[in-house]
Design an enzyme around this catalytic site. Structure first.
Site, short mmCIF file in Angstrom:
data_model
loop_
_atom_site.label_atom_id
_atom_site.label_comp_id
_atom_site.label_asym_id
_atom_site.label_seq_id
_atom_site.Cartn_x
_atom_site.Cartn_y
_atom_site.Cartn_z
N GLU A 1 42.44 -91.71 -65.49
CA GLU A 1 40.92 -91.51 -65.28
C GLU A 1 40.23 -92.05 -66.47
OE1 GLU A 1 39.50 -88.24 -62.85
OE2 GLU A 1 41.52 -87.44 -62.69
N ARG B 1 37.21 -83.42 -65.08
CA ARG B 1 38.67 -83.38 -66.02
C ARG B 1 38.18 -83.05 -67.58
NH1 ARG B 1 36.68 -88.26 -64.91
NH2 ARG B 1 36.57 -89.95 -66.72
N HIS C 1 68.70 -87.44 -64.53
CA HIS C 1 69.44 -87.47 -63.22
C HIS C 1 68.88 -88.46 -62.44
CE1 HIS C 1 71.66 -83.89 -64.00
NE2 HIS C 1 70.49 -83.45 -64.71
N GLY D 1 41.23 -82.95 -61.50
CA GLY D 1 41.05 -82.44 -62.61
C GLY D 1 40.89 -80.66 -62.35
N SER D 2 40.50 -80.19 -61.12
CA SER D 2 40.51 -78.93 -60.69
C SER D 2 41.93 -78.30 -60.74
CB SER D 2 39.63 -78.79 -59.60
OG SER D 2 38.40 -79.01 -59.99
N SER E 1 37.36 -75.84 -57.33
CA SER E 1 36.71 -77.26 -57.33
C SER E 1 35.39 -77.30 -58.32
CB SER E 1 36.30 -77.44 -55.98
OG SER E 1 35.57 -78.67 -55.94
N LYS F 1 35.49 -90.85 -51.98
CA LYS F 1 34.64 -89.66 -51.54
C LYS F 1 33.64 -89.75 -50.66
CE LYS F 1 36.19 -86.31 -55.03
NZ LYS F 1 35.71 -85.46 -56.21
N SER G 1 33.06 -79.53 -58.65
CA SER G 1 31.70 -79.84 -57.81
C SER G 1 31.59 -78.68 -57.01
CB SER G 1 32.05 -81.25 -57.41
OG SER G 1 33.01 -81.23 -56.29
N THR H 1 34.74 -80.81 -52.79
CA THR H 1 35.87 -81.53 -52.73
C THR H 1 36.39 -81.07 -51.32
OG1 THR H 1 36.45 -81.87 -54.91
CG2 THR H 1 38.32 -82.10 -53.36
C1 F6R Z 1 37.13 -86.39 -62.15
C2 F6R Z 1 38.21 -85.81 -61.77
C3 F6R Z 1 38.64 -85.66 -60.47
C4 F6R Z 1 38.32 -84.44 -59.75
C5 F6R Z 1 38.65 -84.44 -58.30
C6 F6R Z 1 38.22 -83.15 -57.64
O1 F6R Z 1 36.56 -86.28 -63.56
O2 F6R Z 1 38.89 -85.17 -62.66
O3 F6R Z 1 40.11 -85.43 -60.50
O4 F6R Z 1 38.51 -83.31 -60.29
O5 F6R Z 1 38.30 -85.46 -57.55
O6 F6R Z 1 36.90 -82.87 -57.64
P1 F6R Z 1 36.42 -81.34 -58.11
O7 F6R Z 1 37.06 -80.92 -59.45
O8 F6R Z 1 35.03 -81.53 -58.10
O9 F6R Z 1 36.99 -80.36 -56.99
#
Ligand code: F6R
Length: 341
Positions: free
Chosen positions: A226, A140, A242, A46-47, A88, A336, A90, A93
């Site tokens: 998701e 996301r 193609h 999502g980032s 990111s 994770k 959070s 990541t």
């Molecule tokens: C969860 C989502 C995931 C996170 C990914 C990276 O809603 O969309 O795809 O975005 O796991 O985590 P962040 O965004 O915290 O770096």
């Protein structure tokens, strides 16, 4: 209705998010002034999609390349002439933290977009500028916070111009669309609910076009994965003409399960528009279903968000139709945690 994390409400917040993201990025400290020869956005999931959107935005405006790196390591060309945007939600990541550290070692100019976590900590201790965005929703559901700051930062660094007007247009377009697709609007008038019904019990295939709706197609696919916890696939014109298009012959019993959503944009290349019409005929004859979603607005930001927003809602309506809670992404959390052990 099971929506334990209020995903409908979070997704609905996009117009306000874009406004707030713009404000935060206007006030943020900028990286030091120097010659920039390439821009790299490091992020995942999502980032990372914020990076894809930035790449699409910059394609027609910026004279240096923008690439999105979803990995631990950075390509060899990243050096002190690179602007690295580490994104990111959070801030924890591990791939993004690793890319950030590598960019630091190579002397890149860096800015961070995050709610906090280890990324914010690292930025603070190394005196790297950061846009600190509000937390509390799923990454996301925070695409406004993860894309728009990059636009404003590029604008403030003088790498692009006219960003503020484009953002304002996007906010107006998104507000209009929201009134047409929120949960209060009944199925007969609600495009996103109709698309969710179309996708139900099928295999979603989202097709966009290179250069216009590519990031939106990828976004739809990720949101269906998701939020609805369903498989979904994506591709772009003209490339899919193609190879992928050849795969609409067998197995015959599978073809009616394919539900293609075609994302259309007025800026699609004229030949691509023709290709879409011909391709639609071919796959309908093969038994696949087809629906179209058409962009609105003038600037890239309005047009791409006007494709993304109905898909965000549709992915949540699809979850709810299937009695699936759109919020939790247990498999991502499990991975994770398992990796951290
Ligand atoms: C969860 C989502 C995931 C996170 C990914 C990276 O809603 O969309 O795809 O975005 O796991 O985590 P962040 O965004 O915290 O770096």
């Amino acid at each position: 209705m099971i929506d334990s994390q209020n995903m409908l409400e979070a997704v609905g917040g996009l117009p306000g998010q874009v406004e707030e993201a713009c404000r935060l990025a206007r006030e943020a400290e900028l990286p030091d002034k120097r010659e920039i020869r390439n821009v790299v956005v490091a992020g995942l999931g999502g980032s990372a999609i914020g990076g894809d959107l930035l790449r699409g935005y910059a394609a027609g405006k910026l004279s240096v390349p923008v690439n999105v790196i979803r990995d631990y390591t950075l390509p060899q060309y990243v050096n002190d002439k690179t602007l690295l945007i580490a994104t990111s939600y959070s801030g924890n990541t591990e791939e993004t933290l690793s890319a950030f550290a590598e960019a630091e070692r190579r002397g890149a100019s860096i800015i961070v977009i995050t709610t906090g976590g280890k990324l914010a900590e690292a930025a603070r201790s190394l005196n790297v500028p950061a846009v600190i965005i509000p937390g509390g929703i799923a990454p996301r559901a925070a695409t406004g916070f993860l894309f728009i700051p990059g636009v404003i930062i590029l604008n403030r660094m003088g790498l692009v111009s006219g960003a503020e007007a484009e953002v304002s247009e996007a906010i107006e377009v998104l507000k209009d669309i929201k009134n047409e697709i929120t949960n209060d609007v009944p199925l007969e008038k609600n495009q996103s609910k109709q698309v969710a019904g179309f996708l139900k019990d099928g295999i979603p295939v989202i097709w966009g076009a290179s250069g216009t709706s590519e990031a939106a197609a990828l976004r739809w696919k990720g949101q269906i994965n998701e939020n609805a916890k369903s498989p979904a696939y994506w591709n772009v014109f003209p490339e899919l003409n193609h190879n992928e298009i050849v795969g609409f012959e067998a197995p015959k019993e599978l073809l009616p399960k394919l539900r293609v959503v075609l994302l259309r944009d007025k800026n699609d290349h004229e030949q691509v528009k023709k290709r879409m019409e011909i391709t639609k005929e071919i796959i309908e004859k093969a038994g696949a279903g087809v629906r179209e979603v058409v962009s609105r607005g003038e600037g890239y930001i309005a047009r791409v968000y006007s494709l993304i927003y109905p898909g965000d809602y549709a992915s949540i309506y699809l979850a709810l139709l299937n009695n699936i809670d759109p919020g939790p992404v247990k498999v991502i959390d499990y991975l994770k945690q398992a990796l951290a052990r």
